[in-house]
Scaffold this motif. Structure first.
Motif, short mmCIF file in Angstrom:
data_model
loop_
_atom_site.label_atom_id
_atom_site.label_comp_id
_atom_site.label_asym_id
_atom_site.label_seq_id
_atom_site.Cartn_x
_atom_site.Cartn_y
_atom_site.Cartn_z
N ARG A 88 0.81 -1.22 0.00
CA ARG A 88 0.00 0.00 0.00
C ARG A 88 0.84 1.27 0.00
NH1 ARG A 88 -4.78 -0.17 4.36
NH2 ARG A 88 -2.96 0.02 5.72
N GLY A 89 2.04 1.18 0.52
CA GLY A 89 2.83 2.40 0.61
C GLY A 89 3.98 2.22 1.56
N PRO A 90 4.54 3.31 2.04
CA PRO A 90 5.72 3.23 2.90
C PRO A 90 5.44 2.47 4.20
CG PRO A 90 5.24 5.50 2.26
CD PRO A 90 4.08 4.68 1.82
N THR A 91 6.47 1.87 4.73
CA THR A 91 6.35 1.13 5.99
C THR A 91 7.41 1.67 6.96
OG1 THR A 91 7.72 -0.59 5.00
CG2 THR A 91 5.36 -0.97 5.01
N ALA A 99 4.18 -5.01 6.25
CA ALA A 99 2.99 -4.16 6.09
C ALA A 99 2.06 -4.30 7.29
CB ALA A 99 2.27 -4.51 4.79
N LEU A 100 1.95 -5.52 7.82
CA LEU A 100 1.08 -5.71 8.99
C LEU A 100 1.64 -5.03 10.23
CD1 LEU A 100 0.02 -9.43 8.43
CD2 LEU A 100 -1.48 -7.43 8.46
N VAL A 101 2.95 -5.06 10.38
CA VAL A 101 3.55 -4.38 11.53
C VAL A 101 3.31 -2.87 11.42
CG1 VAL A 101 5.74 -3.83 12.68
CG2 VAL A 101 5.22 -6.19 12.04
N GLU A 102 3.36 -2.38 10.19
CA GLU A 102 3.07 -0.96 9.97
C GLU A 102 1.63 -0.65 10.42
OE1 GLU A 102 5.39 1.08 9.08
OE2 GLU A 102 4.17 2.90 8.94
#
Lengths: 429, 365
Positions: B61-64, B81-84
């Motif tokens: 989706r974008g930056p992390t 991404a999930l941690v983000e």
């Protein structure tokens, strides 16, 4: 200082016992080669974080995969074997550290391989600490016509950041009884397999004596680590610390290993008492986080000589105290399991890694840390960012160095030395 | 949020766009929501704890930036991404998230999140580890049984509710099984549609999803004759690879990117049987390790015209198995394309290579 063909440089060593250790290792390698290659004795290949004590107690020669990788690397054969893996269709980002031995076997060229290549071992043993291990060892066993005996690396939910202060006595609670029991049962099965295949017997009394001897040996190393951390200036360089810890570690519990650890401790004590320095111009006390840089050990010496940046700390020596010494409590097999079942985890996972590293940095008066971050190696990378941040929060700047321990392909000695020097300058050190 | 009466296509699309949508709405309505990562978590334990399961899915989706502070480069991009999302508080409505020990990157992230919470660097759900053992020895079976009982205790699973929960899981698995059968038929369902339904399914465990998906399956239009492709390797975050295959005249008739679920409900004693099932469960990479002819066998069983392997850059397992699978496919005369070291989201070059590869294949008579 001499230069290796890949541009790495050999390190300078000062201690008399270092020469004795390397001489012993040379003789050991010659004996090992004679036993395994010439005499065809049963032997095993095992990862470093497996219960070597079992093989020692049964007098079964053991080749550690990490040692064999370093041996291949030191003979400047890594590029050849990585090319072999590429040619066979293995993607180039596959883990390097554990696969050199497999590549050497797959190359199947006795004229090039150290010792002409390894013969069929009785068994290969590894803990399943990362995703590639099972594949590497499974395929290696297949190529050698042997069997792979994997050991579980179970999860660890009792997360005590102060583990290193409790591991001697409270190991059962710390490492969790169920995890210890799992490994004990696995080790019993391994012993049964070894007894069946080699005809050699596992003697509990001999094993218990060995475990006591390991405690004595690691006690000397721990004492030396304490002295080195407390002394100013640093009395022993990393180039002397590593062989005097690791060579006895490969032979842990043997009369030679115990005597050598004592000799090392004594020589360290003499240097501390005499105010002897590892470097003539110590300005900065550094911590090296990660495995050794086996293809360029002179990297450390160059930083010492040129910039007065002394690597006071690397993990192998201070690890000996908390992770090896155990009050046996008449349960030596369980004590051994507690030693092995988290050997990798405490070095690569939070909270164990970061809390220990911060504690050690404070103990040793560290000014800055250099963290080895091998690309394409999740296990060796693990915990490094959290540790870096924890160190920085404790006021200790940390630099990440993207490099592999055995693959010199992307390495440039001069560039990397200057990279670290620039970092130290940027931090006012 | 999708209501039960929503068109099934819209329902799936909504879950692809917002995988947490259904669970978030359920939480707002007072439901206890428990998340899980990957396909190797016993969902029945969550259901029998009276909670709504939600499989955590993420897309590029974008930056992390916040996750990048702690996760090194070799971690799975989906976990990154999930941690983000975890840091952003998007998972705060979830009570607990279960990570599997069987996934190396996931189990490391479990430790990271526990430590970050301990240090006050993030809040969010309670992380738990499903500590399934991976070796085929009795001692590992015993260990997994205890781990399963431990997870059940931690979740508050009711053993009385477990049979019903297992039946619920079996209904869902039957739906997925029927979907796979339609994809493997002579006139297959488009693989991209199946991908979407499978991906959405873990994100919505309400019975309304099953009803909608079943209606969609009954009405779905099959493709005319298509080149039959076996897709193996790592999970993809979107349908672009499937669509590239379809645009080239093919369809994924068999996708082997995760463990196959057991379609037989466990027998008594339920917790131990469930543990044994997950201990014995075969991920594709595990199956490949045990069988150098795995791809050949599956390609023949699925009457595939060709095989496509998709390997993400961060995968540390499959690279060790791909070489011999490819060698054996070549020996068997089955065309195969191995796309290794790929970015998480398939890029233009990779999609082009897949398209060319599929277009160049001939369908089996």
């Amino acid at each position: 200082m001499s230069v290796t063909p890949s541009g790495g440089q050999r390190s300078r060593k000062d201690l008399a016992c270092t020469a004795a250790a390397t001489a012993h290792q040379r003789q050991f390698v010659a004996d090992l080669k004679r036993r395994v290659i010439d005499n065809g004795e049963p032997f095993a290949i095992a990862q470093a974080d497996t219960p070597h004590e079992i093989f020692h107690a049964m007098d079964i020669p053991l080749i550690s995969n990490q040692w064999w990788s370093a041996y291949i690397s030191a003979k400047q054969l890594s590029p050849r074997y990585f090319a072999v893996l590429d040619k066979l269709g293995y993607p180039s980002n596959s883990c390097r550290y554990c696969s050199l031995g497999l590549a050497c076997t797959l190359d199947n060229d006795p004229s090039t391989a150290p010792w002409g290549g390894l013969p069929k071992p009785t068994v290969l043993v590894a803990r399943l600490t990362c995703e590639c291990i099972r594949h590497v060892f499974g395929q290696w066993a297949e190529a050698l016509g042997s069997d792979f005996f994997p050991l579980e690396a179970p999860g660890w939910t009792h997360k005590d950041p102060d583990w290193f202060t409790k591991s001697h006595e409270d190991w059962e609670e710390l490492y969790e009884p169920r995890r210890i029991e799992l490994l004990v049962r696995e080790m019993r099965a391994l012993i049964e397999l070894l007894e069946t295949r080699t005809g050699r017997r596992f003697d509990e009394d001999k094993f218990t004596a060995l475990m006591h001897a390991v405690n004595e040996q690691e006690g000397y190393i721990a004492e030396a680590a304490r002295m080195i951390g407390a002394a100013r200036p640093c009395p022993v360089s990393i180039a002397d610390q590593m062989p005097n810890t690791m060579i006895p570690q490969w032979h842990r519990g043997s009369p030679w290993a115990v005597a050598h650890a004592r000799r090392f401790r004594d020589e360290v004590a003499e240097r501390v008492a005499g105010g002897v320095a590892a470097s003539s111009n110590e300005r900065v006390r550094l911590m090296w986080i990660g495995a050794g840089l086996w293809h360029d050990p002179g990297f450390y010496s160059t930083l010492e000589d040129r910039h007065g940046a002394v690597f006071v700390w690397s993990m192998y020596m201070p690890f000996a105290g908390p992770q090896y010494i155990r009050n046996l409590r008449d349960r030596p097999m369980h004590a051994l399991a507690s030693r092995v079942c988290s050997m990798n985890e405490v070095l690569h996972l939070p909270p164990w890694m970061n809390s220990w590293m911060v504690s050690e940095a404070k103990r040793c008066g560290i000014d800055a840390a250099v963290v080895l971050v091998p690309p394409d190696n999740r296990l060796s990378q693990s915990g490094t960012l959290l540790t870096q941040r924890a160190l920085e929060e404790a006021g200790i700047p940390a630099l990440r160095l993207s490099a592999d321990m055995v693959d010199a392909k992307e390495w440039n000695h001069e560039r990397m030395v200057e990279y670290v020097a620039d970092f130290l300058r940027s931090k006012g050190l | 949020m999708n209501s039960p009466s929503t068109n099934p296509v819209d329902l799936v699309s909504a879950l692809i766009d917002d995988p947490l949508g259904a669970a978030r709405d359920a939480a707002r309505a007072g439901a206890r929501v428990i998340g899980y990562y990957g396909n190797d978590i016993p969902v029945a334990l969550i259901l029998a704890a009276g909670a709504l399961p939600v499989r955590l899915r993420a897309a590029p989706r974008g930056p992390t930036a916040r996750a990048d502070l702690y996760l090194e480069s070799a971690h799975s991009p989906e976990l990154r991404a999930l941690v983000e999302q975890w840091f952003a508080g998007e998972l705060d409505f979830i009570e607990t998230v279960i990570f599997p020990r069987s996934d190396d990157s996931a189990q490391r992230v479990y430790y990271y999140l526990c430590e970050l919470q301990r240090r006050g660097a993030c809040a969010g759900p309670r992380p738990l580890l499903y500590d399934v053992a991976g070796i085929g020895r009795p001692v590992s079976v015993d260990y997994t049984r205890e781990s399963t009982r431990r997870l059940a205790r931690d979740l508050g699973t009711s053993e009385e509710q477990l049979p019903q929960a297992l039946r619920r899981v079996a209904v869902r698995e039957k739906l997925m099984s029927d979907l796979r059968a339609r994809c493997a038929a002579d006139s297959p369902l488009p693989g991209s549609w199946a991908w979407a339904v499978v991906r959405a399914s873990g994100c919505d465990w309400r019975e309304t999803f099953d009803d909608g998906a079943r209606r969609w399956l009954d009405d779905a239009t099959s493709l005319p004759r298509a080149r039959r492709i076996l897709l193996a390797g790592d999970l993809l975050p979107d349908a672009s690879l499937h669509e590239a295959i379809e645009n080239a005249g093919g369809s994924v008739v068999l996708e082997l990117t995760e463990s196959a679920a057991d379609e037989d409900p466990a027998s008594s004693p339920l917790l131990d049987a469930l543990a044994d099932h997950f201990h014995a469960r075969r991920t594709p990479v595990r199956a490949m390790r045990e069988d150098a002819h795995w791809a050949v066998r599956n390609a023949r069983n699925g009457r595939a015209d060709a095989v496509v392997f998709w390997l993400a850059e961060e995968d540390e397992s499959l690279p060790w198995e791909i070489a011999r699978q490819m060698r054996n496919l070549a020996t068997a005369g089955i065309p195969a394309l191995a796309l290794t070291r790929q970015s998480w989201k398939p890029d233009h070059a990779a999609l082009g290579r897949v398209g060319e590869f599929v277009a160049g294949r001939e369908s089996q008579p």
